[in-house]
Design a protein around this motif. Structure first.
Motif, PDB file in Angstrom:
ATOM      1  N   PRO A 151       0.822  -1.215   0.000  1.00 60.06           N
ATOM      2  CA  PRO A 151       0.000   0.000   0.000  1.00 60.06           C
ATOM      3  C   PRO A 151       0.856   1.265   0.000  1.00 60.06           C
ATOM      4  CG  PRO A 151       0.098  -0.907   2.210  1.00 60.06           C
ATOM      5  CD  PRO A 151       0.814  -1.892   1.316  1.00 60.06           C
ATOM      6  N   PHE A 152       0.259   2.355  -0.461  1.00 60.65           N
ATOM      7  CA  PHE A 152       0.920   3.652  -0.486  1.00 60.65           C
ATOM      8  C   PHE A 152       0.385   4.519   0.648  1.00 60.65           C
ATOM      9  CE2 PHE A 152       1.536   2.172  -4.817  1.00 60.65           C
ATOM     10  CZ  PHE A 152       2.824   2.600  -5.109  1.00 60.65           C
ATOM     11  N   ASP A 153       1.278   5.230   1.294  1.00 59.85           N
ATOM     12  CA  ASP A 153       0.841   6.185   2.312  1.00 59.85           C
ATOM     13  C   ASP A 153       0.127   7.365   1.679  1.00 59.85           C
ATOM     14  OD1 ASP A 153       2.096   5.076   4.870  1.00 59.85           O
ATOM     15  OD2 ASP A 153       3.815   5.132   3.506  1.00 59.85           O
ATOM     16  N   LEU A 154       0.517   7.694   0.455  1.00 62.86           N
ATOM     17  CA  LEU A 154      -0.080   8.822  -0.256  1.00 62.86           C
ATOM     18  C   LEU A 154       0.036   8.567  -1.753  1.00 62.86           C
ATOM     19  CD1 LEU A 154      -1.209  11.791  -0.309  1.00 62.86           C
ATOM     20  CD2 LEU A 154       1.189  12.547  -0.328  1.00 62.86           C
ATOM     21  N   ALA A 155      -1.045   8.832  -2.485  1.00 63.92           N
ATOM     22  CA  ALA A 155      -1.015   8.795  -3.949  1.00 63.92           C
ATOM     23  C   ALA A 155      -1.357  10.185  -4.469  1.00 63.92           C
ATOM     24  CB  ALA A 155      -2.004   7.776  -4.495  1.00 63.92           C
ATOM     25  N   ILE A 156      -0.455  10.765  -5.250  1.00 64.57           N
ATOM     26  CA  ILE A 156      -0.648  12.086  -5.841  1.00 64.57           C
ATOM     27  C   ILE A 156      -0.969  11.862  -7.312  1.00 64.57           C
ATOM     28  CG2 ILE A 156       0.369  14.356  -6.198  1.00 64.57           C
ATOM     29  CD1 ILE A 156       2.407  13.546  -3.956  1.00 64.57           C
ATOM     30  N   LEU A 157      -2.204  12.145  -7.703  1.00 67.33           N
ATOM     31  CA  LEU A 157      -2.695  11.774  -9.031  1.00 67.33           C
ATOM     32  C   LEU A 157      -3.336  12.953  -9.732  1.00 67.33           C
ATOM     33  CD1 LEU A 157      -4.381   8.370  -8.083  1.00 67.33           C
ATOM     34  CD2 LEU A 157      -2.266   8.652  -9.391  1.00 67.33           C
ATOM     35  N   GLU A 158      -3.204  12.982 -11.047  1.00 68.95           N
ATOM     36  CA  GLU A 158      -3.810  14.047 -11.841  1.00 68.95           C
ATOM     37  C   GLU A 158      -5.323  14.010 -11.729  1.00 68.95           C
ATOM     38  OE1 GLU A 158      -5.647  13.050 -15.672  1.00 68.95           O
ATOM     39  OE2 GLU A 158      -3.585  13.423 -16.299  1.00 68.95           O
ATOM     40  N   CYS A 159      -5.912  15.199 -11.709  1.00 72.58           N
ATOM     41  CA  CYS A 159      -7.363  15.331 -11.637  1.00 72.58           C
ATOM     42  C   CYS A 159      -7.719  16.671 -12.268  1.00 72.58           C
ATOM     43  CB  CYS A 159      -7.823  15.270 -10.176  1.00 72.58           C
ATOM     44  SG  CYS A 159      -9.588  15.514  -9.935  1.00 72.58           S
ATOM     45  N   GLY A 160      -7.984  16.675 -13.543  1.00 72.26           N
ATOM     46  CA  GLY A 160      -8.297  17.934 -14.208  1.00 72.26           C
ATOM     47  C   GLY A 160      -7.752  17.958 -15.615  1.00 72.26           C
ATOM     48  N   PRO A 211     -12.332  12.575 -13.129  1.00 71.22           N
ATOM     49  CA  PRO A 211     -12.128  12.556 -11.672  1.00 71.22           C
ATOM     50  C   PRO A 211     -12.505  11.232 -11.011  1.00 71.22           C
ATOM     51  CG  PRO A 211     -13.077  14.641 -12.350  1.00 71.22           C
ATOM     52  CD  PRO A 211     -13.084  13.756 -13.563  1.00 71.22           C
ATOM     53  N   GLU A 212     -13.549  10.604 -11.501  1.00 69.24           N
ATOM     54  CA  GLU A 212     -13.949   9.317 -10.933  1.00 69.24           C
ATOM     55  C   GLU A 212     -12.884   8.259 -11.181  1.00 69.24           C
ATOM     56  OE1 GLU A 212     -17.216  12.022 -11.522  1.00 69.24           O
ATOM     57  OE2 GLU A 212     -15.820  11.184 -13.010  1.00 69.24           O
ATOM     58  N   ALA A 244      -8.435  22.773 -20.338  1.00 73.64           N
ATOM     59  CA  ALA A 244      -9.570  22.014 -20.851  1.00 73.64           C
ATOM     60  C   ALA A 244     -10.786  22.936 -20.909  1.00 73.64           C
ATOM     61  CB  ALA A 244      -9.820  20.779 -19.984  1.00 73.64           C
ATOM     62  N   LEU A 245     -11.977  22.360 -20.975  1.00 76.77           N
ATOM     63  CA  LEU A 245     -13.188  23.140 -21.196  1.00 76.77           C
ATOM     64  C   LEU A 245     -14.094  23.209 -19.977  1.00 76.77           C
ATOM     65  CD1 LEU A 245     -14.148  21.569 -24.669  1.00 76.77           C
ATOM     66  CD2 LEU A 245     -12.524  23.429 -24.210  1.00 76.77           C
ATOM     67  N   HIS A 246     -13.835  22.403 -18.965  1.00 76.39           N
ATOM     68  CA  HIS A 246     -14.747  22.273 -17.828  1.00 76.39           C
ATOM     69  C   HIS A 246     -14.638  23.457 -16.856  1.00 76.39           C
ATOM     70  CE1 HIS A 246     -11.135  21.153 -15.635  1.00 76.39           C
ATOM     71  NE2 HIS A 246     -10.943  20.110 -16.434  1.00 76.39           N
ATOM     72  N   ASP A 247     -15.595  23.538 -15.938  1.00 72.93           N
ATOM     73  CA  ASP A 247     -15.517  24.515 -14.859  1.00 72.93           C
ATOM     74  C   ASP A 247     -14.188  24.362 -14.139  1.00 72.93           C
ATOM     75  OD1 ASP A 247     -18.080  25.175 -15.518  1.00 72.93           O
ATOM     76  OD2 ASP A 247     -18.988  24.513 -13.632  1.00 72.93           O
ATOM     77  N   TRP A 248     -13.618  25.443 -13.673  1.00 81.02           N
ATOM     78  CA  TRP A 248     -12.297  25.382 -13.048  1.00 81.02           C
ATOM     79  C   TRP A 248     -12.296  24.496 -11.808  1.00 81.02           C
ATOM     80  CZ3 TRP A 248     -10.655  26.696  -8.179  1.00 81.02           C
ATOM     81  CH2 TRP A 248     -11.567  27.373  -7.358  1.00 81.02           C
ATOM     82  N   ASP A 249     -13.434  24.438 -11.081  1.00 81.17           N
ATOM     83  CA  ASP A 249     -13.508  23.667  -9.843  1.00 81.17           C
ATOM     84  C   ASP A 249     -14.216  22.324  -9.998  1.00 81.17           C
ATOM     85  OD1 ASP A 249     -15.994  24.751 -10.313  1.00 81.17           O
ATOM     86  OD2 ASP A 249     -16.257  25.610  -8.311  1.00 81.17           O
ATOM     87  N   GLU A 250     -14.647  22.005 -11.218  1.00 76.35           N
ATOM     88  CA  GLU A 250     -15.339  20.727 -11.434  1.00 76.35           C
ATOM     89  C   GLU A 250     -14.485  19.517 -11.062  1.00 76.35           C
ATOM     90  OE1 GLU A 250     -17.726  19.981 -15.163  1.00 76.35           O
ATOM     91  OE2 GLU A 250     -16.278  18.332 -15.343  1.00 76.35           O
ATOM     92  N   PRO A 251     -13.181  19.514 -11.360  1.00 77.02           N
ATOM     93  CA  PRO A 251     -12.380  18.324 -11.023  1.00 77.02           C
ATOM     94  C   PRO A 251     -12.430  17.957  -9.547  1.00 77.02           C
ATOM     95  CG  PRO A 251     -11.170  19.744 -12.517  1.00 77.02           C
ATOM     96  CD  PRO A 251     -12.384  20.512 -12.108  1.00 77.02           C
ATOM     97  N   ILE A 252     -12.260  18.933  -8.670  1.00 73.50           N
ATOM     98  CA  ILE A 252     -12.219  18.591  -7.246  1.00 73.50           C
ATOM     99  C   ILE A 252     -13.610  18.272  -6.720  1.00 73.50           C
ATOM    100  CG2 ILE A 252     -12.417  20.971  -6.389  1.00 73.50           C
ATOM    101  CD1 ILE A 252     -10.164  18.112  -5.019  1.00 73.50           C
ATOM    102  N   ILE A 253     -14.635  18.924  -7.239  1.00 69.37           N
ATOM    103  CA  ILE A 253     -16.004  18.615  -6.805  1.00 69.37           C
ATOM    104  C   ILE A 253     -16.352  17.176  -7.146  1.00 69.37           C
ATOM    105  CG2 ILE A 253     -18.443  19.144  -7.215  1.00 69.37           C
ATOM    106  CD1 ILE A 253     -17.586  22.088  -7.611  1.00 69.37           C
ATOM    107  N   ARG A 254     -16.036  16.764  -8.366  1.00 69.08           N
ATOM    108  CA  ARG A 254     -16.332  15.391  -8.772  1.00 69.08           C
ATOM    109  C   ARG A 254     -15.451  14.379  -8.044  1.00 69.08           C
ATOM    110  NH1 ARG A 254     -16.843  15.247 -15.304  1.00 69.08           N
ATOM    111  NH2 ARG A 254     -16.669  12.995 -14.827  1.00 69.08           N
ATOM    112  N   ALA A 255     -14.188  14.726  -7.825  1.00 69.92           N
ATOM    113  CA  ALA A 255     -13.284  13.800  -7.121  1.00 69.92           C
ATOM    114  C   ALA A 255     -13.716  13.597  -5.688  1.00 69.92           C
ATOM    115  CB  ALA A 255     -11.853  14.329  -7.187  1.00 69.92           C
TER     116      ALA A 255
END
Length: 364
Positions: A269-278, A291-292, A317-328
């Protein structure tokens, strides 16, 4: 006619000099190219993804993409308000603490067991060869190279403009002790007059012992590379970082694929995963995760905590600026995947990993 001919000649000369500016880097050549040609993930004159990865989804073409880019962007693609941030004195952190400070998009600083790491730093106000395009959101570009302490290890996941910035690299050069990046990207650093003895270029599935209980392993990503017209001359990758106390997945840009589960089986297991979202879109769903899918990748990795990055700074991209974190956040809550989302500049204690403030709320 003479005037038009002269104008065309001047335009051609201008274009030539523009694309030969050092900021574009250079394609691999010589011994580096000979090494690349022998690799199993290199063929037909370029690096290859593990699975078929078309640039655009079926049904999309350059015309539809350009039409959407110019006329189909969300009205909230760029926030009207100022992105909130904190300014941390990185030069005077408690050396006993393991911390992470995110700078927006995919740039962040980590202090781990007394060593300093900097990942994909872009401190220019733009993520493009043209300074008046792809500008940072208001308030998001609050850190500079001058704010950085000495960096033991600089990690570069790939050579795109929003991950490898020419001006930032030149400003950081006196502070960086060692650079670890994908094979082929070293050609850029060589053109930029870096000491090549300080640079390690790796392909997928390679490892380095960094000493003092630190190790780094490279794992595949599903993406592409290139700073000019010719793509995929340098490899794109992610890192598994072992420290004396933690194991961290340092993700680069990537579409979803089975290699996340493979990395989880091999290293988790990983203590932390830093992954792209956006910066995702249905038209290029193979090279960036929805994001899902970011949350699913964290589950595949068996990550104790997910930190979503690649958002909140540049409108790629074309989405709302905050859509990635809201969906994630919604997907994480649904699946039970723990998630953190610090604001830019906030000190994230890696021994606590608690950041629940939804700081983006209220910004139009």
């Amino acid at each position: 006619m003479t005037f038009i001919f002269t104008l065309c000649i001047l335009l051609a000369i201008s274009v030539f000099f523009f694309f030969n500016h050092p900021k574009f880097g250079r394609r691999p050549s010589g011994n580096r190219m000979e090494r690349i040609k022998k690799l199993s993930n290199y063929g037909n004159g370029q690096f290859q993804n593990i699975s078929n990865t078309p640039d655009l989804t079926d049904g999309a073409n350059l015309f539809t993409v350009l039409k959407d880019f110019f006329f189909g962007k969300s009205k909230r693609n760029i926030p009207s308000g100022v992105i909130p941030s904190q300014k941390t004195d990185l030069k005077n952190l408690n050396p006993e603490k393991d911390v992470l400070v995110w700078f927006g998009h995919s740039s962040y600083f980590m202090q781990l067991s007394g060593k300093t790491f900097l990942v994909d730093p872009v401190f220019s106000n733009h993520a493009s060869p043209l300074s008046f395009t792809v500008n940072a959101f208001k308030g998001s570009n609050v850190y500079s190279a001058a704010d950085m302490p000495e960096i033991d290890f600089l990690l570069i996941s790939h050579d795109h403009w929003d991950h490898l910035d020419y001006d930032t690299m030149l400003q950081l050069r006196p502070k960086v002790k060692r650079i670890i990046t994908g094979l082929g990207t070293g050609e850029h650093f060589e053109r930029w007059n870096f000491n090549m003895k300080m640079i390690d270029e790796l392909n997928w599935h390679e490892s380095l012992d960094l000493g003092s209980g630190f190790k780094i392993h490279t794992v595949p990503a599903r993406h592409f590379s290139g700073r000019g017209f010719k793509r995929n001359q340098a490899i794109w990758l992610a890192f598994v970082l072992d420290t004396p106390q933690k194991r961290i997945y340092v993700g680069g840009d990537s579409g979803y694929n089975t290699f996340f589960r493979q990395a989880g089986d091999a290293f988790g297991p990983f203590d932390l995963a830093i992954l792209e979202c956006g910066q995702y879109n249905k038209n290029w769903k193979y090279i960036h995760m929805m994001p899902e899918q970011t949350v699913q990748a964290a589950l595949d990795l068996n990550a104790k905590i997910l930190l979503p990055v690649h958002w909140a700074k540049f409108p790629l991209a074309l989405h709302d600026w905050d859509e990635p974190i809201i969906r994630a956040v919604a997907a994480a809550e649904k699946t039970g995947q723990p998630i953190v989302h610090p604001m830019i500049g906030e000190v994230l204690d890696l021994n606590v990993l608690d950041s629940k403030n939804k700081w983006w709320e209220g910004i139009d």
